[in-house]
Design a protein around this motif. Structure first.
Motif, PDB file in Angstrom:
ATOM      1  N   SER A 131       0.804  -1.216   0.000  1.00 28.56           N
ATOM      2  CA  SER A 131       0.000   0.000   0.000  1.00 28.56           C
ATOM      3  C   SER A 131       0.840   1.270   0.000  1.00 28.56           C
ATOM      4  N   ASN A 132       1.906   1.320   0.811  1.00 26.38           N
ATOM      5  CA  ASN A 132       2.726   2.536   0.855  1.00 26.38           C
ATOM      6  C   ASN A 132       3.378   2.824  -0.489  1.00 26.38           C
ATOM      7  N   GLU A 133       3.936   1.781  -1.112  1.00 26.61           N
ATOM      8  CA  GLU A 133       4.574   1.948  -2.410  1.00 26.61           C
ATOM      9  C   GLU A 133       3.568   2.403  -3.464  1.00 26.61           C
ATOM     10  N   LEU A 134       2.434   1.724  -3.548  1.00 27.90           N
ATOM     11  CA  LEU A 134       1.428   2.051  -4.564  1.00 27.90           C
ATOM     12  C   LEU A 134       0.850   3.439  -4.348  1.00 27.90           C
ATOM     13  N   LEU A 135       0.556   3.756  -3.095  1.00 26.98           N
ATOM     14  CA  LEU A 135      -0.014   5.071  -2.786  1.00 26.98           C
ATOM     15  C   LEU A 135       0.988   6.178  -3.076  1.00 26.98           C
ATOM     16  N   THR A 136       2.243   5.966  -2.735  1.00 29.11           N
ATOM     17  CA  THR A 136       3.287   6.957  -3.041  1.00 29.11           C
ATOM     18  C   THR A 136       3.441   7.140  -4.541  1.00 29.11           C
ATOM     19  N   ASN A 137       3.480   6.028  -5.281  1.00 28.42           N
ATOM     20  CA  ASN A 137       3.646   6.116  -6.735  1.00 28.42           C
ATOM     21  C   ASN A 137       2.493   6.849  -7.408  1.00 28.42           C
ATOM     22  N   VAL A 138       1.265   6.504  -7.039  1.00 29.20           N
ATOM     23  CA  VAL A 138       0.119   7.164  -7.679  1.00 29.20           C
ATOM     24  C   VAL A 138       0.051   8.636  -7.267  1.00 29.20           C
ATOM     25  N   THR A 139       0.453   8.950  -6.042  1.00 25.29           N
ATOM     26  CA  THR A 139       0.455  10.344  -5.596  1.00 25.29           C
ATOM     27  C   THR A 139       1.454  11.168  -6.404  1.00 25.29           C
ATOM     28  N   VAL A 140       2.658  10.647  -6.563  1.00 15.32           N
ATOM     29  CA  VAL A 140       3.677  11.370  -7.334  1.00 15.32           C
ATOM     30  C   VAL A 140       3.241  11.529  -8.785  1.00 15.32           C
ATOM     31  N   LEU A 169      -7.943  15.250  -6.055  1.00 16.40           N
ATOM     32  CA  LEU A 169      -8.869  15.386  -4.933  1.00 16.40           C
ATOM     33  C   LEU A 169      -9.104  14.033  -4.261  1.00 16.40           C
ATOM     34  N   VAL A 170      -9.326  13.003  -5.058  1.00 19.68           N
ATOM     35  CA  VAL A 170      -9.526  11.656  -4.517  1.00 19.68           C
ATOM     36  C   VAL A 170      -8.270  11.178  -3.789  1.00 19.68           C
ATOM     37  N   ILE A 171      -7.124  11.401  -4.406  1.00 20.18           N
ATOM     38  CA  ILE A 171      -5.874  10.922  -3.810  1.00 20.18           C
ATOM     39  C   ILE A 171      -5.561  11.661  -2.516  1.00 20.18           C
ATOM     40  N   TRP A 172      -5.577  12.998  -2.565  1.00 21.73           N
ATOM     41  CA  TRP A 172      -5.126  13.780  -1.418  1.00 21.73           C
ATOM     42  C   TRP A 172      -6.161  13.875  -0.287  1.00 21.73           C
ATOM     43  N   THR A 173      -7.466  13.860  -0.606  1.00 22.11           N
ATOM     44  CA  THR A 173      -8.460  14.023   0.464  1.00 22.11           C
ATOM     45  C   THR A 173      -9.016  12.710   0.986  1.00 22.11           C
ATOM     46  N   VAL A 174      -8.858  11.620   0.229  1.00 28.54           N
ATOM     47  CA  VAL A 174      -9.372  10.336   0.697  1.00 28.54           C
ATOM     48  C   VAL A 174      -8.231   9.348   0.930  1.00 28.54           C
ATOM     49  N   MET A 175      -7.523   9.005  -0.151  1.00 28.31           N
ATOM     50  CA  MET A 175      -6.512   7.944  -0.061  1.00 28.31           C
ATOM     51  C   MET A 175      -5.373   8.288   0.886  1.00 28.31           C
ATOM     52  N   ARG A 176      -4.842   9.489   0.798  1.00 31.63           N
ATOM     53  CA  ARG A 176      -3.705   9.865   1.646  1.00 31.63           C
ATOM     54  C   ARG A 176      -4.151  10.263   3.051  1.00 31.63           C
ATOM     55  N   ARG A 177      -5.311  10.832   3.153  1.00 32.25           N
ATOM     56  CA  ARG A 177      -5.769  11.294   4.462  1.00 32.25           C
ATOM     57  C   ARG A 177      -6.308  10.149   5.323  1.00 32.25           C
ATOM     58  N   PHE A 178      -6.905   9.145   4.667  1.00 33.55           N
ATOM     59  CA  PHE A 178      -7.500   8.031   5.398  1.00 33.55           C
ATOM     60  C   PHE A 178      -7.006   6.687   4.864  1.00 33.55           C
ATOM     61  N   PRO A 179      -5.697   6.445   4.871  1.00 34.54           N
ATOM     62  CA  PRO A 179      -5.190   5.186   4.311  1.00 34.54           C
ATOM     63  C   PRO A 179      -5.692   3.961   5.064  1.00 34.54           C
ATOM     64  N   ASP A 180      -5.947   4.106   6.362  1.00 36.85           N
ATOM     65  CA  ASP A 180      -6.455   2.960   7.127  1.00 36.85           C
ATOM     66  C   ASP A 180      -7.826   2.532   6.625  1.00 36.85           C
ATOM     67  N   LEU A 181      -8.676   3.497   6.295  1.00 35.90           N
ATOM     68  CA  LEU A 181      -9.990   3.153   5.758  1.00 35.90           C
ATOM     69  C   LEU A 181      -9.873   2.512   4.379  1.00 35.90           C
ATOM     70  N   VAL A 182      -8.943   3.016   3.581  1.00 37.50           N
ATOM     71  CA  VAL A 182      -8.780   2.506   2.223  1.00 37.50           C
ATOM     72  C   VAL A 182      -8.255   1.076   2.228  1.00 37.50           C
ATOM     73  N   PHE A 183      -7.309   0.786   3.110  1.00 42.36           N
ATOM     74  CA  PHE A 183      -6.637  -0.513   3.056  1.00 42.36           C
ATOM     75  C   PHE A 183      -7.091  -1.516   4.116  1.00 42.36           C
ATOM     76  N   SER A 184      -7.983  -1.100   5.028  1.00 43.16           N
ATOM     77  CA  SER A 184      -8.383  -2.032   6.092  1.00 43.16           C
ATOM     78  C   SER A 184      -9.620  -2.860   5.750  1.00 43.16           C
ATOM     79  N   SER A 185     -10.302  -2.503   4.687  1.00 43.33           N
ATOM     80  CA  SER A 185     -11.494  -3.271   4.321  1.00 43.33           C
ATOM     81  C   SER A 185     -11.397  -3.730   2.872  1.00 43.33           C
ATOM     82  N   ALA A 186     -12.112  -4.781   2.567  1.00 41.43           N
ATOM     83  CA  ALA A 186     -12.135  -5.289   1.196  1.00 41.43           C
ATOM     84  C   ALA A 186     -12.719  -4.245   0.250  1.00 41.43           C
ATOM     85  N   THR A 187     -13.728  -3.515   0.711  1.00 42.66           N
ATOM     86  CA  THR A 187     -14.346  -2.484  -0.118  1.00 42.66           C
ATOM     87  C   THR A 187     -13.370  -1.356  -0.408  1.00 42.66           C
TER      88      THR A 187
END
Length: 146
Positions: free
Chosen positions: A36-45, A78-96
């Motif tokens: 998750s950290n690698e993928l999230l960092t790559n898509v953010t950059v 907006l999706v990356i910075w306000t959801v994925m980066r701000r709430f990574p636990d929500l993004v990666f803790s559930s199957a949804t």
């Protein structure tokens, strides 16, 4: 080739290779959460750097509308910075959440691989049979997005 053409060719080639790499990483990840950290960092950059495309449009380097380009780039950021980066636990803790993350990356990757491949072929080769196939694939992608 002009300086403008060389610059745009290089930009689009780097973007094509970057999105191809990221999409391949998503497809080959045994467990998205462990990467998750690698993928999230790559898509953010990648997506944050895409803001330069708005500048390209404003300066007239490309035929794209600055407003349309800003909307596309801004929406993804907006999706990356306000959801994925701000709430990574929500993004990666559930199957949804993981499904949403993977879905975004695969949809963006498929779209951008086609788009940048088209631009590289257009700028580098100037046409040919590859252009016809890429033009058709871009049309199919655009129609499926509406």
């Amino acid at each position: 080739m002009t300086l403008k053409t060389n610059y745009l060719l290089l930009y689009n080639l780097i973007s094509l290779l970057s999105w191809t790499y990221l999409t391949a990483r998503v497809l080959t990840a045994d467990d998205v959460t462990s990467h998750s950290n690698e993928l999230l960092t790559n898509v953010t950059v990648l997506q944050t750097a895409a803001a330069i495309e708005v500048v390209h449009a404003v300066l007239g380097l490309v035929r794209s509308s600055p407003a349309t380009t800003a909307l596309q780039v801004g929406g993804r950021n907006l999706v990356i910075w306000t959801v994925m980066r701000r709430f990574p636990d929500l993004v990666f803790s559930s199957a949804t959440g993981r499904l949403g993350f993977v879905g975004c990356l695969l949809a963006w990757g498929a779209s951008d691989i086609l788009r940048y491949a088209f631009f590289v072929a257009q700028l580098g080769a100037g046409g040919g049979s590859a252009m016809g196939l890429l033009r058709w694939l871009r049309l199919v992608d655009a129609l499926s997005s509406t």
